[in-house]
Design a protein around this motif. Structure first.
Motif, short mmCIF file in Angstrom:
data_model
loop_
_atom_site.label_atom_id
_atom_site.label_comp_id
_atom_site.label_asym_id
_atom_site.label_seq_id
_atom_site.Cartn_x
_atom_site.Cartn_y
_atom_site.Cartn_z
N GLY A 1 0.79 -1.23 0.00
CA GLY A 1 0.00 0.00 0.00
C GLY A 1 0.82 1.27 0.00
N LEU A 2 1.91 1.35 0.81
CA LEU A 2 2.75 2.53 0.86
C LEU A 2 4.09 2.25 0.18
N TYR A 3 4.69 3.31 -0.37
CA TYR A 3 6.03 3.15 -0.93
C TYR A 3 7.00 2.74 0.16
N GLN A 4 7.76 1.67 -0.08
CA GLN A 4 8.77 1.19 0.84
C GLN A 4 10.07 0.93 0.08
N ALA B 1 6.06 2.75 8.79
CA ALA B 1 4.62 3.00 8.76
C ALA B 1 4.28 4.19 7.86
N VAL B 2 5.30 4.80 7.24
CA VAL B 2 5.07 5.93 6.33
C VAL B 2 5.72 5.61 4.99
N ALA C 1 11.19 10.42 3.69
CA ALA C 1 10.12 9.76 4.43
C ALA C 1 8.99 10.75 4.68
N ASP C 2 7.78 10.38 4.31
CA ASP C 2 6.63 11.24 4.57
C ASP C 2 6.28 11.19 6.04
N ASP C 3 5.88 12.34 6.58
CA ASP C 3 5.50 12.42 7.98
C ASP C 3 4.29 13.33 8.11
N PRO C 4 3.24 12.90 8.83
CA PRO C 4 2.03 13.76 8.93
C PRO C 4 2.31 15.14 9.49
#
Length: 885
Positions: free
Chosen positions: A677-680, A699-700, A718-721
């Motif tokens: 589901g997420l880019y890893q 987890a991101v 890394a994406d972070d909210p």
């Protein structure tokens, strides 16, 4: 003070006073230099700068049916002297027969059409401003040259004062009372449809000898224009249809173009063609009149509900060129009409050296559909994917470097941020203030006023969901599903209340579809692509059902930037029958990978494909380039070998794989995959041996950016909210478990970076200044501080092999830039960036310089350095429904 015969006004000798009007006096004069007589209109007041400017625009009119404007003085106009009588004299003598009037009518249409094509409106068309020469040539006088004056409630309304062509202030009355349009009578801004109304009044008066809205005072005439219908019984049957269309009080229902008047004039009369009847009921004085009245009402009601023949649609084709010095951008928005078809918004990028003279660079432009001029929308630099609000007042768009969805008013003003978005790919706006957009391979929603996006659809094994479009109810919407399974791909419909399960509508298309609502006599259609043919098929949006067979509308419709599964067909429509599209190779149907020398003079094509992704990476040994490529709906990592020209596939997973990064020995590749589901982060042997290895659990979403020369660190974002995109370093020295180290973490986006050849510094892209800029800072453990490299919007930093130069891409001018760099123990010294070269159409911001910095690998359209006519024009069709057969 009036001028006397023999006096001179500049180079002109006054011969005689020939008339007076609201603007001042009109004289016949002689020009000794050119030995010709002229007409001079002297104003009671000095002209404003704006009046003079607009008079120059009128002077550009060069048509046999328009009185030529020769010169403009501080308070006078010099015009062609036209000998002959004006139409007022002809009308006073009695109505013209239709055969006698037809040559006059046709010449009037030709003259008005010529002015409207240059976006010049008369605003005061009346018999006194129309002359017929002794040779029968019609001349329209005073195009837009009337004077501002207060209206009096007394006097002859047909000769009432008028106002200047430049007056657009709300509440100012424009035109002569008995001939002005309803919008002029209300003091509203006008467009060419005001001239069409006035033309209808003149035509009516010419054929009947009576003004349809004649009143004893100006006020009475204005009241009649706003509230009274003309007497249709006295007009010739052949012209009734034309007059009804011209004299519609609502300009939205009026003829859109004077050119259509010519078509209606030549149409044969349809027997028993009954128009709607307005019945005024009077109080009956006896039983018999009451019965007669009742019978009339019943008959009128029957006629009102009896199916009436709708006006025939006639398609009109023309082309629109980009602004001088610019070309249309290859994004999904090279010609998006407003809902009412009055405006077209498009993306344009400066070409060659011209770009340096234009502040807009690459931006969005707005052009009236009936004008030759466009204007850039401030604050939309480096933007694409424009889409309209349902009322046509606002435009949504994607600010690429800022990664934000924004909106801007069509009339201008500062853009407003709606939300943060990564990889935005098109939006749609409902009447309820909801925006749907495609990003991250799914459809998301957000309030047009701003807020946090929420997912609406969720791919269930499909590759992506794209191209949303609201249907008229504001709840249902169309979207496109991309899948490896051709039986699954197609156009689907869903609702916001219950988006799952959706309804599949169309098979056999892997491109967008657009709903065109009913217009005039035409039903609603769904427009979609069958190969390169645009077809239309009847569609019921309430039942979500297609009807009948698809009918061809246009051939050879181009594909726009078809990378990454985009498959964007280059067509757009309005809600009232305006179609815009591009053809052939004009929209980048094939991507060319090309080497460009640092001076821009030498171009060496490498490979072309219509499915190359925008992300690619040159191997350290210079033998290969790794890139993402989409085949049969599946995005994977591929390798291109320069020596043999071989393109081979490296990854095969069903999930998208992209953003390849080479190991320093060119033997391995790190990449991002959406498995789960997420880019890893993953890694695989460049020779294809073995399985992919997952490098980090997170987890991101994470994406690789660079691999240090000593092989110790993998730089990734890394994406972070809370802090958006941050730069991290993952140890690659074999220790387990791998513990990432933060490189740079702020409330801003640090999403793209490269490690210096000595491994001590990182160049990265950040939006902390409000726009994307390039910075340098030390890797963890080095000196504190950061140094800004770029001096304008910039993307994608790249180091030269010796670390003494940094390259980057400047999207505003589509240029490859370079800055000299000196890396010291405690600081970085940076030279002023300089431009290396530009290209007419970079297909992406990605670029890969060779280690010596002498060549740069880029993606460009195949025509990027040719004078290709296909790169220019945008095809426009009004009333496209008339093309269906």
């Amino acid at each position: 003070m009036p001028l006397a015969p023999g006096e001179r006004l500049g180079p002109y000798e006054i011969l005689a006073l020939v008339g007076k009007g609201g603007m001042g006096e009109v004289y016949r004069a002689h020009d000794d230099r050119l030995r010709r007589d002229v007409a001079i209109k002297v104003s009671n007041a000095e002209f404003s700068e704006r009046f003079t400017r607009e008079a120059r625009a009128v002077a550009s009119l060069n048509h046999s049916n328009i009185c030529h404007l020769y010169d403009v003085g501080p308070n006078y106009l010099v015009m062609e002297f036209v000998e002959g009588e004006d139409l007022t004299s002809a009308i006073t003598a009695g109505p013209m027969s239709l055969d006698e009037a037809l040559p006059v009518i046709r010449q009037l249409i030709d003259g008005i059409e010529a002015a409207h094509e240059k976006n010049i409106i008369h605003r005061d068309l009346k018999p006194a401003n129309i002359k017929i020469t002794h040779d029968g040539v019609v001349k329209i006088l005073d195009f837009g040259l009337a004077k501002a004056s207060d209206l009096s409630s007394a006097g002859d309304p047909s000769q009432s004062p008028t106002v200047t062509m430049g007056a657009t202030v709300a509440g100012t009355i424009l035109g002569t009372a008995a001939y002005m349009s309803p919008e002029q009578a209300k003091g509203k801004q006008v467009d060419k449809r005001a001239d069409i109304f006035s033309f209808g009044v003149v035509l009516y008066e010419l054929l009947t000898g009576q003004n349809p809205f004649k009143g004893e005072t100006v006020v009475e005439s204005l009241g009649a224009i706003l509230n009274k219908d003309p007497d249709w019984t006295s007009v010739p049957a052949r012209t009734e249809r034309l007059l009804r269309w011209c004299l519609q009080k609502d300009r939205k229902s009026r003829l859109a173009s004077i050119s259509d008047a010519r078509i209606l004039l030549e149409e044969p009369v349809v027997a028993n063609a009954v128009e709607p009847v307005t019945v005024v009921q009077k109080q009956p004085t006896s039983k018999l009149p009451w019965l007669v009245t009742a019978a009339a009402l019943i008959g009128a009601a029957a006629l009102a509900f009896w199916p009436q023949p709708a006006p025939a649609l006639h398609a009109l084709r023309y082309t629109i060129d980009p602004p001088p010095g610019f070309q249309f951008t290859n994004t999904n928005g090279a010609g998006t009409p407003s809902p009412d078809g009055r405006f077209i918004v498009f993306g344009a990028v400066a070409v060659g050296s011209t770009a340096g003279k234009n502040a807009a660079g690459q931006s969005l432009w707005l052009r009236p559909s009936d004008s030759l001029e466009a204007r850039p929308l401030p604050g939309t630099q480096d933007s694409n994917f424009p889409f309209w609000s349902p009322d046509g007042k606002s435009i949504g768009f994607y600010a690429v470097s800022e990664r934000k969805l924004k909106r801007v008013e069509a009339v201008g003003g500062a853009p407003q941020v709606v939300c943060d978005v990564v990889n935005f790919e098109g939006g749609t706006w409902s009447q309820d203030g909801v925006i749907l957009f495609s990003a991250g391979n799914l459809i998301q929603r957000v309030a047009a006023a701003g807020g946090k996006p929420e997912p609406v659809t969720k791919p269930a094994g499909e590759q992506s969901h794209r191209d949303p479009q609201f249907l008229p109810d504001g709840q249902s919407f169309l979207y496109r599903v991309v899948s490896r399974d051709e039986k699954v791909s197609g156009i689907y419909a869903a609702t916001l209340a219950k988006p799952d399960p959706p309804v599949r509508l169309v098979t056999g298309t892997d491109r967008k579809a657009v709903y065109a609502p009913p217009f005039a006599s035409s039903p609603g259609y769904l427009l979609w692509m069958r190969d390169q043919t645009l077809v239309a098929q009847r569609f019921d949006p309430s039942a979500l059902k297609l009807q009948g067979d698809p009918l061809p509308v246009a051939e050879d419709v181009a594909m726009q930037a078809p990378r990454n599964n985009a498959r964007r067909a280059a067509f757009w429509i309005s809600q009232n029958g305006l179609l815009a599209y591009r053809t052939g190779a004009a929209t980048n149907s094939t991507i060319q990978m090309t080497w460009i020398s640092r001076d821009g003079k030498q171009r060496d094509p490498v490979a072309k494909a219509d499915d190359f992704g925008s992300d690619f990476r040159l191997s350290p040994d210079g033998k290969h380039v790794a890139l993402s490529r989409t085949v049969s709906g599946n995005k994977d990592i591929w390798l291109y070998e320069f020596e043999r020209g071989v393109l081979s596939r490296l990854t095969f997973d069903a999930a998208p794989d992209e953003f390849p990064v080479w190991s320093p020995d060119s033997r391995q590749l790190a990449f991002a995959s959406q498995r789960g589901g997420l880019y890893q982060l993953f890694r695989k042997d460049a020779g294809g041996a073995g399985q992919e290895e997952r490098l980090h659990e997170s987890a991101v979403a994470e994406r690789p950016m660079d691999w240090s020369r000593d092989g110790k660190f993998l730089l990734y974002s890394a994406d972070d909210p809370k802090t958006l995109a941050d730069a991290w370093a993952l140890p690659m020295d074999g220790t387990s478990p791998r513990k990432p180290v933060v490189v740079h973490q702020t409330p801003f986006r640090e999403g793209i970076g490269r490690i210096s050849p000595d491994g001590k510094w990182v160049a990265y892209q950040s939006d902390e200044s409000g726009t994307s800029q390039i910075y340098i800072r030390a890797m963890p453990g080095g000196p504190a501080g950061q140094w800004q490299v770029s001096n304008a919007v910039a993307q994608q930093p790249r180091w030269r092999g010796d670390g003494k130069e940094l390259f980057y891409f400047a999207p505003a001018v589509a240029a490859e830039m370079a800055a000299g760099i000196k890396l010291l123990a405690d600081r970085v010294d940076i030279e002023t960036p300089r431009e290396l070269f530009r290209s007419r159409g970079f297909a992406s911001a990605y670029h890969e310089p060779t280690p010596d910095g002498q060549r740069v690998l880029v993606l460009v359209p195949p025509f990027a350095d040719e004078s290709d006519p296909g790169a220019g024009a945008l095809n426009i069709v009004s009333n496209w429904q008339a093309l269906l057969k």
